[in-house]
Design a protein around this motif. Structure first.
Motif, mmCIF file in Angstrom:
data_model
loop_
_atom_site.group_PDB
_atom_site.id
_atom_site.type_symbol
_atom_site.label_atom_id
_atom_site.label_comp_id
_atom_site.label_asym_id
_atom_site.label_seq_id
_atom_site.Cartn_x
_atom_site.Cartn_y
_atom_site.Cartn_z
ATOM 1 N N LEU A 36 1.044 -1.349 0.006
ATOM 2 C CA LEU A 36 0.031 0.035 -0.006
ATOM 3 C C LEU A 36 0.819 1.228 0.151
ATOM 4 C CD1 LEU A 36 -2.863 -1.101 2.508
ATOM 5 C CD2 LEU A 36 -3.147 -0.528 0.074
ATOM 6 N N HIS A 37 0.781 2.128 -0.986
ATOM 7 C CA HIS A 37 1.422 3.544 -1.192
ATOM 8 C C HIS A 37 0.445 4.450 -1.242
ATOM 9 C CE1 HIS A 37 4.883 5.593 -2.058
ATOM 10 N NE2 HIS A 37 4.467 6.182 -3.262
ATOM 11 N N PHE A 38 0.378 5.013 -0.002
ATOM 12 C CA PHE A 38 -0.349 6.497 0.111
ATOM 13 C C PHE A 38 -1.592 5.916 -0.713
ATOM 14 C CE2 PHE A 38 3.960 8.027 0.658
ATOM 15 C CZ PHE A 38 3.953 8.435 1.604
ATOM 16 N N LEU A 51 -3.612 -14.682 -5.437
ATOM 17 C CA LEU A 51 -4.347 -13.613 -5.819
ATOM 18 C C LEU A 51 -5.626 -13.213 -4.950
ATOM 19 C CD1 LEU A 51 -5.065 -15.271 -9.269
ATOM 20 C CD2 LEU A 51 -4.027 -12.897 -8.868
ATOM 21 N N GLY A 52 -5.967 -14.012 -4.211
ATOM 22 C CA GLY A 52 -7.004 -13.571 -3.104
ATOM 23 C C GLY A 52 -6.677 -12.511 -2.111
ATOM 24 N N ASP A 53 -5.091 -12.423 -2.116
ATOM 25 C CA ASP A 53 -4.347 -11.383 -1.124
ATOM 26 C C ASP A 53 -4.864 -9.784 -1.729
ATOM 27 O OD1 ASP A 53 -3.574 -13.215 0.478
ATOM 28 O OD2 ASP A 53 -1.584 -13.230 -0.165
ATOM 29 N N ILE A 54 -5.103 -10.024 -3.225
ATOM 30 C CA ILE A 54 -5.158 -8.484 -3.608
ATOM 31 C C ILE A 54 -6.609 -8.032 -3.178
ATOM 32 C CG2 ILE A 54 -5.713 -7.380 -5.880
ATOM 33 C CD1 ILE A 54 -3.961 -9.463 -7.287
ATOM 34 N N LEU A 55 -7.545 -9.018 -2.969
ATOM 35 C CA LEU A 55 -8.893 -8.410 -2.689
ATOM 36 C C LEU A 55 -8.876 -8.056 -1.313
ATOM 37 C CD1 LEU A 55 -11.102 -10.936 -4.572
ATOM 38 C CD2 LEU A 55 -10.802 -8.579 -5.091
ATOM 39 N N HIS A 56 -8.226 -8.696 -0.381
ATOM 40 C CA HIS A 56 -7.987 -8.386 1.036
ATOM 41 C C HIS A 56 -7.604 -7.070 1.184
ATOM 42 C CE1 HIS A 56 -8.047 -8.813 5.282
ATOM 43 N NE2 HIS A 56 -7.015 -8.206 5.407
ATOM 44 N N GLU A 57 -6.496 -6.727 0.500
ATOM 45 C CA GLU A 57 -5.739 -5.636 0.771
ATOM 46 C C GLU A 57 -6.510 -4.274 -0.148
ATOM 47 O OE1 GLU A 57 -2.848 -4.872 2.572
ATOM 48 O OE2 GLU A 57 -3.458 -6.709 3.179
ATOM 49 N N ALA A 58 -7.235 -4.612 -1.117
ATOM 50 C CA ALA A 58 -8.017 -3.638 -1.723
ATOM 51 C C ALA A 58 -9.424 -3.434 -0.875
ATOM 52 C CB ALA A 58 -8.453 -4.301 -2.974
ATOM 53 N N PRO A 66 -12.848 7.724 4.677
ATOM 54 C CA PRO A 66 -12.200 8.454 3.577
ATOM 55 C C PRO A 66 -11.413 9.456 3.911
ATOM 56 C CG PRO A 66 -14.792 8.291 3.493
ATOM 57 C CD PRO A 66 -14.200 7.726 4.749
ATOM 58 N N LYS A 67 -11.172 10.392 4.744
ATOM 59 C CA LYS A 67 -10.342 11.148 5.108
ATOM 60 C C LYS A 67 -8.786 10.372 5.326
ATOM 61 C CE LYS A 67 -11.159 11.675 10.043
ATOM 62 N NZ LYS A 67 -11.785 12.494 10.932
ATOM 63 N N ALA A 68 -8.853 9.174 5.765
ATOM 64 C CA ALA A 68 -7.641 8.372 5.968
ATOM 65 C C ALA A 68 -6.958 7.905 4.722
ATOM 66 C CB ALA A 68 -7.836 7.503 7.296
ATOM 67 N N ARG A 69 -7.960 7.616 3.905
ATOM 68 C CA ARG A 69 -7.501 6.737 2.694
ATOM 69 C C ARG A 69 -6.189 6.914 1.877
ATOM 70 N NH1 ARG A 69 -12.281 6.686 0.042
ATOM 71 N NH2 ARG A 69 -13.102 5.155 1.536
ATOM 72 N N PRO A 70 -5.791 8.275 2.022
ATOM 73 C CA PRO A 70 -4.585 8.683 0.929
ATOM 74 C C PRO A 70 -3.535 8.525 1.995
ATOM 75 C CG PRO A 70 -6.227 10.753 0.983
ATOM 76 C CD PRO A 70 -6.842 9.486 2.041
ATOM 77 N N PHE A 71 -3.659 8.112 3.201
ATOM 78 C CA PHE A 71 -2.545 7.934 4.202
ATOM 79 C C PHE A 71 -2.240 6.530 4.278
ATOM 80 C CE2 PHE A 71 -4.583 12.156 5.031
ATOM 81 C CZ PHE A 71 -3.411 12.840 4.946
ATOM 82 N N LEU A 72 -3.012 5.673 3.653
ATOM 83 C CA LEU A 72 -2.674 4.020 3.579
ATOM 84 C C LEU A 72 -1.341 3.570 3.202
ATOM 85 C CD1 LEU A 72 -6.140 2.448 3.024
ATOM 86 C CD2 LEU A 72 -5.142 2.684 5.276
ATOM 87 N N GLN A 73 -0.457 3.310 3.891
ATOM 88 C CA GLN A 73 1.097 3.257 3.635
ATOM 89 C C GLN A 73 1.627 1.948 4.285
ATOM 90 O OE1 GLN A 73 2.746 4.643 1.524
ATOM 91 N NE2 GLN A 73 4.857 4.069 2.020
ATOM 92 N N GLY A 74 2.118 0.870 3.495
ATOM 93 C CA GLY A 74 3.037 -0.243 4.184
ATOM 94 C C GLY A 74 2.098 -0.984 4.796
ATOM 95 N N ASP A 75 2.518 -1.501 5.985
ATOM 96 C CA ASP A 75 1.807 -2.077 7.178
ATOM 97 C C ASP A 75 0.891 -1.331 7.946
ATOM 98 O OD1 ASP A 75 1.131 -3.455 9.288
ATOM 99 O OD2 ASP A 75 2.912 -4.452 9.972
#
Length: 168
Positions: A36-38, A51-58, A66-75
């Motif tokens: 996850l990069h910002f 492939l299922g890991d894509i869905l979990h991370e998505a 919503p206000k925190a979404r742009p700050f999702l980064q790494g772990d």
């Protein structure tokens, strides 16, 4: 890796507006091939194991306030706590991301073991598949609280895939 399933997942993410990019990931990551990069899910198909890991991370992007979404980064759990988000909120979002991934895999007509593969969830994959069969499981009440699940059909049917409400 099943390229048809990978394409189906990425087409779905594009359709619902979860930002992702195919790239080369050099650093070690919590899940191989995903970072996850910002607020953008970076995917390295060469390193991706499941492939299922894509869905979990998505799902983490989709259900994030919503206000925190742009700050999702790494772990995100570690970094969320460092950025002042509460542990209970982070645990709730982990459960909601799991429920979101189940709704997504169900919507796509793919099996639950794509998300709950045998190498994940500390050996509890079978229990999770059983728990989420027939619209049961955990985390989905939060999806309902955020008006994401379909009001008449209920979970795992979704009326919107991206959270647009914040905590009160």
């Amino acid at each position: 890796m099943d390229q048809a399933v990978a394409g189906k997942i990425m087409d779905f993410l594009t359709e619902i507006g979860v930002p992702f990019e195919l790239t080369t990931i050099e650093q070690n990551t919590f899940l191989p091939g995903l970072h996850l990069h910002f607020g953008v899910l970076q995917i390295d198909l060469e390193k991706l194991e499941f492939l299922g890991d894509i869905l979990h991370e998505a799902g983490h992007i989709a259900i994030c306030e919503p206000k925190a979404r742009p700050f999702l980064q790494g772990d995100i759990f570690k970094n969320g706590l460092l950025n002042g988000r509460k542990a209970q909120e982070m645990h709730g979002e982990e459960m909601a991301a799991t429920a979101w991934a189940v709704a997504a895999v169900t919507h796509l007509g793919l099996p639950l073991d794509l998300v709950f593969h045998e190498e994940g969830y500390r050996g509890g994959s079978k229990n999770l598949i059983d728990a989420f069969s027939d619209g049961k499981g955990f985390g989905f009440p939060l999806l309902g609280a955020w008006d994401m699940t379909h009001p008449e059909k209920g979970y795992p049917h979704m009326q919107k895939w991206i959270r647009d409400v914040s905590w009160l």
